[in-house]
Design a protein around this motif. Sequence first.
Motif, mmCIF file in Angstrom:
data_model
loop_
_atom_site.group_PDB
_atom_site.id
_atom_site.type_symbol
_atom_site.label_atom_id
_atom_site.label_comp_id
_atom_site.label_asym_id
_atom_site.label_seq_id
_atom_site.Cartn_x
_atom_site.Cartn_y
_atom_site.Cartn_z
ATOM 1 N N LYS A 450 0.835 -1.176 0.000
ATOM 2 C CA LYS A 450 0.000 0.000 0.000
ATOM 3 C C LYS A 450 0.885 1.246 0.000
ATOM 4 O O LYS A 450 1.917 1.287 0.657
ATOM 5 N N PRO A 452 2.195 4.844 1.014
ATOM 6 C CA PRO A 452 2.157 5.503 2.324
ATOM 7 C C PRO A 452 1.223 6.682 2.337
ATOM 8 O O PRO A 452 1.007 7.367 1.326
ATOM 9 N N ASP A 453 0.580 6.862 3.464
ATOM 10 C CA ASP A 453 -0.313 8.013 3.657
ATOM 11 C C ASP A 453 0.517 9.240 3.941
ATOM 12 O O ASP A 453 1.327 9.263 4.902
ATOM 13 N N ARG A 454 0.343 10.244 3.154
ATOM 14 C CA ARG A 454 1.134 11.464 3.321
ATOM 15 C C ARG A 454 0.199 12.624 3.709
ATOM 16 O O ARG A 454 -0.965 12.641 3.330
ATOM 17 N N LEU A 455 0.726 13.541 4.419
ATOM 18 C CA LEU A 455 -0.032 14.734 4.806
ATOM 19 C C LEU A 455 0.151 15.795 3.732
ATOM 20 O O LEU A 455 1.279 16.252 3.476
ATOM 21 N N ASN A 456 -0.913 16.119 3.089
ATOM 22 C CA ASN A 456 -0.870 17.122 2.031
ATOM 23 C C ASN A 456 -1.316 18.467 2.581
ATOM 24 O O ASN A 456 -2.503 18.683 2.859
#
Length: 457
Positions: A450, A452-456
Amino acid sequence: MTYLMRKKCLYDGMEVMRFETLAKRLMSFRLIRLSRVLNYVLSGWPKELDGPALLPYWYRRRELTVLDGCVLWGARLVVPPQARKRVLEEVHKTHPAQVGPTLEQVAQSCDRCQAHRMTAPLHPWVNPGRPRARLHLDFAGPFMGKWFLILVDAFSKSLEVHPMHAATTRATVKILQNMFATHGIPHVMVTDNGCVFTSVEFGDFMRGNRITHVTSAPYHPATYGLAERAVQTFKGAMKKMETEYSSLESKVDRFLFRYRLTPHATTGEPPAVLFMGRRPRSRLDLMHPDLAQKILLKLQRQKQDHDKTCRERTFKVGQHVFVRNFSKRCKWLPGTILERTGPVSFCCELTDGTVVRRHQDQMRNRITTGKVGELAPAPGADEEVLDDLEDGTVTGRASISNVQNPADASVGQTAEPEEKHPRSEEQPTSSEMIAPTMEPVIRRSSRTSKPPDRLNF
């Protein structure tokens, strides 16, 4: 002092020379050296001298003064050469201590001073550098009804006391022979000029053992003062123990025990430490903490904490085991224990004939099922070995289907007494245990990757 010297008086029939007399004598010899010095002090010194005769005064010209026609060097009077002999006789009238080379020469020419000269400077014995190199001997007695032969080691100051019924040469030689058998033969032995030590028999004993026998000067006990001091110490200690109800031998033993453990005033160390290289144990040591017992308790506690999560593991010679492999192939290889090389280490022979040495932490129990090439782990085997078996990485079997538990092996095969007890059957040879080795199957992870979840922001 000036008043006394100015006053005319008599001392033991000799008239004391007054300042006026010295001044008249000085003025009567104006052409001599001291007269020129007097003139230079009063009128000033020239820049250069016409000879070396006045150099001693030239170097001290700033310290010279004149008082009533006499030259003074500080607080001391400069006496003319013609009056020096009489002044020295007056100074040495009561034979005082010599100060300076001139008065030393006067004292050396005086018979009374030579007869009552002080003792020579102390010349100490050379330190031998190691125990039992030089011994000092002396007798104490008759004391408390017996004689005592006292020996002192010059290096360690260790003391030995031997009671004797009589101070004879034969008894002394017998004690020395016994001592030499225990501690060896010394290089030098120092004694006085007693009849025992100057006898022919004692001299032959010294020469026969190649010992340098040194005797002191007659009637000069300071030469062997180490032994004399030991005699006084021994007698003083024994007199203090007279009221104790014990045998003489017991008192001597207790005195030597305490003496050898007491630091010496010269060396600063107990004689037993310098002599034996260690401190003997005494009852006073019970007051100190026992370091060895403390370390033992620490080790026992460490073992108890470590063994809380461990199981007892025992191996014996001839037992089938799995041996840890540190090559790139598989982690565990089957083998047989050949011998025990230590409390927890063994030598094992692998199926290919290789002999390796492993710790018991690097070994696991192994049970054979009876068929060639079929191996089964022992009940309770480690999960790491079981994982290797399921992965197909343990050599010695054709496939994973051949691996089974001892309980299942007896169900799918013909029941035989030997198979019910696989440990009691004859162990197969190494050639029978070798099976075709399968190539390791490369497995890939089936996990879904998956992003990675990033902070936008």
